[in-house]
Design a protein around this motif. Structure first.
Motif, PDB file in Angstrom:
ATOM      1  N   ILE A 150       0.805  -1.272  -0.072  1.00  0.00           N
ATOM      2  CA  ILE A 150       0.019   0.082  -0.033  1.00  0.00           C
ATOM      3  C   ILE A 150       0.850   1.235  -0.101  1.00  0.00           C
ATOM      4  O   ILE A 150       0.774   2.351  -0.826  1.00  0.00           O
ATOM      5  CB  ILE A 150      -0.954  -0.043   1.172  1.00  0.00           C
ATOM      6  N   GLN A 151       2.012   1.268   0.941  1.00  0.00           N
ATOM      7  CA  GLN A 151       2.797   2.373   0.969  1.00  0.00           C
ATOM      8  C   GLN A 151       3.573   2.606  -0.482  1.00  0.00           C
ATOM      9  O   GLN A 151       3.888   3.774  -1.031  1.00  0.00           O
ATOM     10  CB  GLN A 151       3.863   2.131   1.925  1.00  0.00           C
ATOM     11  N   GLN A 152       3.774   1.628  -1.167  1.00  0.00           N
ATOM     12  CA  GLN A 152       4.351   1.777  -2.416  1.00  0.00           C
ATOM     13  C   GLN A 152       3.437   2.282  -3.393  1.00  0.00           C
ATOM     14  O   GLN A 152       3.820   3.132  -4.409  1.00  0.00           O
ATOM     15  CB  GLN A 152       4.859   0.249  -2.961  1.00  0.00           C
ATOM     16  N   HIS A 153       2.268   2.023  -3.398  1.00  0.00           N
ATOM     17  CA  HIS A 153       1.295   2.664  -4.216  1.00  0.00           C
ATOM     18  C   HIS A 153       1.062   4.000  -4.097  1.00  0.00           C
ATOM     19  O   HIS A 153       0.835   4.950  -4.884  1.00  0.00           O
ATOM     20  CB  HIS A 153      -0.006   1.883  -4.187  1.00  0.00           C
ATOM     21  N   ILE A 154       1.203   4.134  -2.782  1.00  0.00           N
ATOM     22  CA  ILE A 154       1.034   5.746  -2.287  1.00  0.00           C
ATOM     23  C   ILE A 154       2.272   6.635  -2.933  1.00  0.00           C
ATOM     24  O   ILE A 154       2.071   7.514  -3.362  1.00  0.00           O
ATOM     25  CB  ILE A 154       1.040   5.741  -0.664  1.00  0.00           C
ATOM     26  N   SER A 155       3.498   6.260  -2.819  1.00  0.00           N
ATOM     27  CA  SER A 155       4.751   6.507  -3.200  1.00  0.00           C
ATOM     28  C   SER A 155       4.803   6.611  -4.777  1.00  0.00           C
ATOM     29  O   SER A 155       5.156   7.875  -5.305  1.00  0.00           O
ATOM     30  CB  SER A 155       6.013   5.754  -2.749  1.00  0.00           C
ATOM     31  N   ALA A 156       4.228   5.749  -5.270  1.00  0.00           N
ATOM     32  CA  ALA A 156       4.026   5.726  -6.868  1.00  0.00           C
ATOM     33  C   ALA A 156       2.850   6.536  -7.437  1.00  0.00           C
ATOM     34  O   ALA A 156       2.798   6.841  -8.698  1.00  0.00           O
ATOM     35  CB  ALA A 156       3.845   4.465  -7.332  1.00  0.00           C
ATOM     36  N   GLY A 157       2.176   7.176  -6.496  1.00  0.00           N
ATOM     37  CA  GLY A 157       0.893   8.043  -6.936  1.00  0.00           C
ATOM     38  C   GLY A 157      -0.389   7.458  -7.511  1.00  0.00           C
ATOM     39  O   GLY A 157      -1.265   7.905  -8.274  1.00  0.00           O
ATOM     40  N   THR A 158      -0.075   5.919  -7.580  1.00  0.00           N
ATOM     41  CA  THR A 158      -1.317   5.355  -7.844  1.00  0.00           C
ATOM     42  C   THR A 158      -2.700   5.259  -6.853  1.00  0.00           C
ATOM     43  O   THR A 158      -3.893   4.919  -7.171  1.00  0.00           O
ATOM     44  CB  THR A 158      -0.974   3.822  -8.047  1.00  0.00           C
ATOM     45  N   ILE A 159      -2.396   5.694  -5.517  1.00  0.00           N
ATOM     46  CA  ILE A 159      -3.342   5.945  -4.565  1.00  0.00           C
ATOM     47  C   ILE A 159      -2.917   7.758  -4.298  1.00  0.00           C
ATOM     48  O   ILE A 159      -1.888   7.958  -3.738  1.00  0.00           O
ATOM     49  CB  ILE A 159      -3.134   5.186  -3.549  1.00  0.00           C
ATOM     50  N   LEU A 160      -3.979   8.251  -4.499  1.00  0.00           N
ATOM     51  CA  LEU A 160      -3.670   9.802  -4.395  1.00  0.00           C
ATOM     52  C   LEU A 160      -4.288  10.364  -3.058  1.00  0.00           C
ATOM     53  O   LEU A 160      -5.469   9.749  -2.646  1.00  0.00           O
ATOM     54  CB  LEU A 160      -4.227  10.457  -5.494  1.00  0.00           C
ATOM     55  N   PRO A 161      -3.903  11.569  -2.724  1.00  0.00           N
ATOM     56  CA  PRO A 161      -4.580  11.894  -1.475  1.00  0.00           C
ATOM     57  C   PRO A 161      -6.060  12.148  -1.616  1.00  0.00           C
ATOM     58  O   PRO A 161      -6.545  12.530  -2.536  1.00  0.00           O
ATOM     59  CB  PRO A 161      -4.135  13.486  -1.251  1.00  0.00           C
ATOM     60  N   GLY A 162      -6.759  11.798  -0.637  1.00  0.00           N
ATOM     61  CA  GLY A 162      -8.397  11.848  -0.701  1.00  0.00           C
ATOM     62  C   GLY A 162      -8.971  10.454  -1.392  1.00  0.00           C
ATOM     63  O   GLY A 162     -10.111  10.469  -1.093  1.00  0.00           O
ATOM     64  N   ASP A 163      -8.184   9.730  -1.899  1.00  0.00           N
ATOM     65  CA  ASP A 163      -8.889   8.375  -2.496  1.00  0.00           C
ATOM     66  C   ASP A 163      -9.210   7.426  -1.496  1.00  0.00           C
ATOM     67  O   ASP A 163      -8.610   7.282  -0.449  1.00  0.00           O
ATOM     68  CB  ASP A 163      -7.656   7.571  -3.317  1.00  0.00           C
ATOM     69  N   LYS A 164     -10.343   6.781  -1.813  1.00  0.00           N
ATOM     70  CA  LYS A 164     -10.778   5.696  -0.860  1.00  0.00           C
ATOM     71  C   LYS A 164     -10.368   4.416  -1.292  1.00  0.00           C
ATOM     72  O   LYS A 164     -10.273   4.002  -2.488  1.00  0.00           O
ATOM     73  CB  LYS A 164     -12.142   5.670  -1.019  1.00  0.00           C
ATOM     74  N   LEU A 165      -9.783   3.633  -0.113  1.00  0.00           N
ATOM     75  CA  LEU A 165      -9.141   2.351  -0.475  1.00  0.00           C
ATOM     76  C   LEU A 165     -10.495   1.581  -0.611  1.00  0.00           C
ATOM     77  O   LEU A 165     -11.619   1.662  -0.125  1.00  0.00           O
ATOM     78  CB  LEU A 165      -8.610   1.897   0.887  1.00  0.00           C
ATOM     79  N   PRO A 166     -10.199   0.159  -1.107  1.00  0.00           N
ATOM     80  CA  PRO A 166     -11.268  -0.619  -1.508  1.00  0.00           C
ATOM     81  C   PRO A 166     -11.697  -1.245  -0.029  1.00  0.00           C
ATOM     82  O   PRO A 166     -11.160  -1.124   0.847  1.00  0.00           O
ATOM     83  CB  PRO A 166     -10.728  -1.977  -2.271  1.00  0.00           C
ATOM     84  N   PRO A 167     -12.954  -1.535   0.078  1.00  0.00           N
ATOM     85  CA  PRO A 167     -13.544  -2.317   1.217  1.00  0.00           C
ATOM     86  C   PRO A 167     -12.626  -3.371   1.527  1.00  0.00           C
ATOM     87  O   PRO A 167     -11.971  -4.211   0.856  1.00  0.00           O
ATOM     88  CB  PRO A 167     -14.924  -2.450   0.844  1.00  0.00           C
ATOM     89  N   GLU A 168     -12.937  -3.907   2.981  1.00  0.00           N
ATOM     90  CA  GLU A 168     -12.242  -5.075   3.609  1.00  0.00           C
ATOM     91  C   GLU A 168     -12.350  -6.168   2.482  1.00  0.00           C
ATOM     92  O   GLU A 168     -11.079  -6.874   2.372  1.00  0.00           O
ATOM     93  CB  GLU A 168     -12.614  -5.144   4.791  1.00  0.00           C
ATOM     94  N   PRO A 169     -13.555  -6.738   2.184  1.00  0.00           N
ATOM     95  CA  PRO A 169     -13.548  -7.949   1.363  1.00  0.00           C
ATOM     96  C   PRO A 169     -12.626  -7.895   0.304  1.00  0.00           C
ATOM     97  O   PRO A 169     -12.083  -8.850  -0.087  1.00  0.00           O
ATOM     98  CB  PRO A 169     -15.220  -8.155   0.999  1.00  0.00           C
TER      99      PRO A 169
END
Length: 228
Positions: free
Chosen positions: A23-42
């Motif tokens: 998850i941290q790698q995706h944040i660093s790479a910009g594939t998860i952006l500030p304000g983005d919602k993560l997928p639900p637990e399931p």
């Protein structure tokens, strides 16, 4: 008689670390952006092929680290202005070894440069002492003493930089890498102690030659990096 209901499922720390790291790698790479919602637990459970407890613990770690925030009834989001609040030593423990070493490498090159410019006689005395101990330990095949003297020599260089922040950072990196370096040092058949290059670093710092200090430090680091 044991009360079976009192036992809790064992949490795999390695699984949690793997999820957190991805998850941290995706944040660093910009594939998860500030304000983005993560997928639900399931969905996260399916993506990572782990249990609910692993996902919840990974999210808890990232919330504590200051990267994610949970909005009751809405889900988990990347903070709009994520700032890592997790202690550095704890963050480094979860990182890939090669990433830790690469980051330390950048710090160590600057430390060597500053040490050549700012050292005093006491710094040189400490470096010389640890180098001599390192050499003696190699001759006596005392692997534990060799590993300690090697770390102490590089720490003496850090102290000679006279930069308190960099000294603390370097000490933290050294603690995290110490186990890996000890394992490497135990295998003398493949490990190159690079004693001559260590002497060249010392001489460069002693002569106030920052360019040469950086050059020979880089030679040592590249050699260790290739072994790791």
């Amino acid at each position: 008689m044991f009360n079976k209901e009192s036992f809790q499922p064992v949490q795999s720390t390695k699984l949690v670390d793997d999820v957190v790291q991805q998850i941290q790698q995706h944040i660093s790479a910009g594939t998860i952006l500030p304000g983005d919602k993560l997928p639900p637990e399931p969905e996260l459970m399916q993506l990572f092929r782990v249990g609910r407890s692993t996902i919840r613990e990974a999210v808890r770690v990232l919330v504590s680290a200051g990267l994610l925030e949970k909005k009751q009834g809405f889900g988990t989001y990347l903070k709009s202005k994520p700032i890592i609040q997790e202690p550095l030593a704890q963050r480094l423990q979860r990182a890939e070894l090669i990433e830790v070493f690469e980051a330390r490498k950048m710090i160590e090159l600057e430390i060597s440069r500053l040490a050549a410019l700012r050292h005093d006689d006491s710094d040189l005395s400490n470096m010389r002492k640890h180098l001599d101990t390192r050499k003696m330990a190699l001759q006596q095949n005392d692997r534990e003493l060799y590993a300690k003297a090697d770390v102490d020599f590089h720490m003496a260089i850090a102290n000679a930089s006279k930069n308190a922040v960099m000294i603390d950072l370097y000490r933290t990196f050294t603690h995290v890498l110490s186990d890996a370096m000890s394992t490497l040092n135990l295998n003398y058949s493949s490990h190159d102690p690079q004693s001559h290059h260590h002497e060249l670093v010392y001489e460069a710092i002693k002569n106030g030659d920052s360019d040469q200090a950086v050059k020979w430090t880089l030679t040592i680091l590249n050699g260790t990096l290739s072994e790791l």
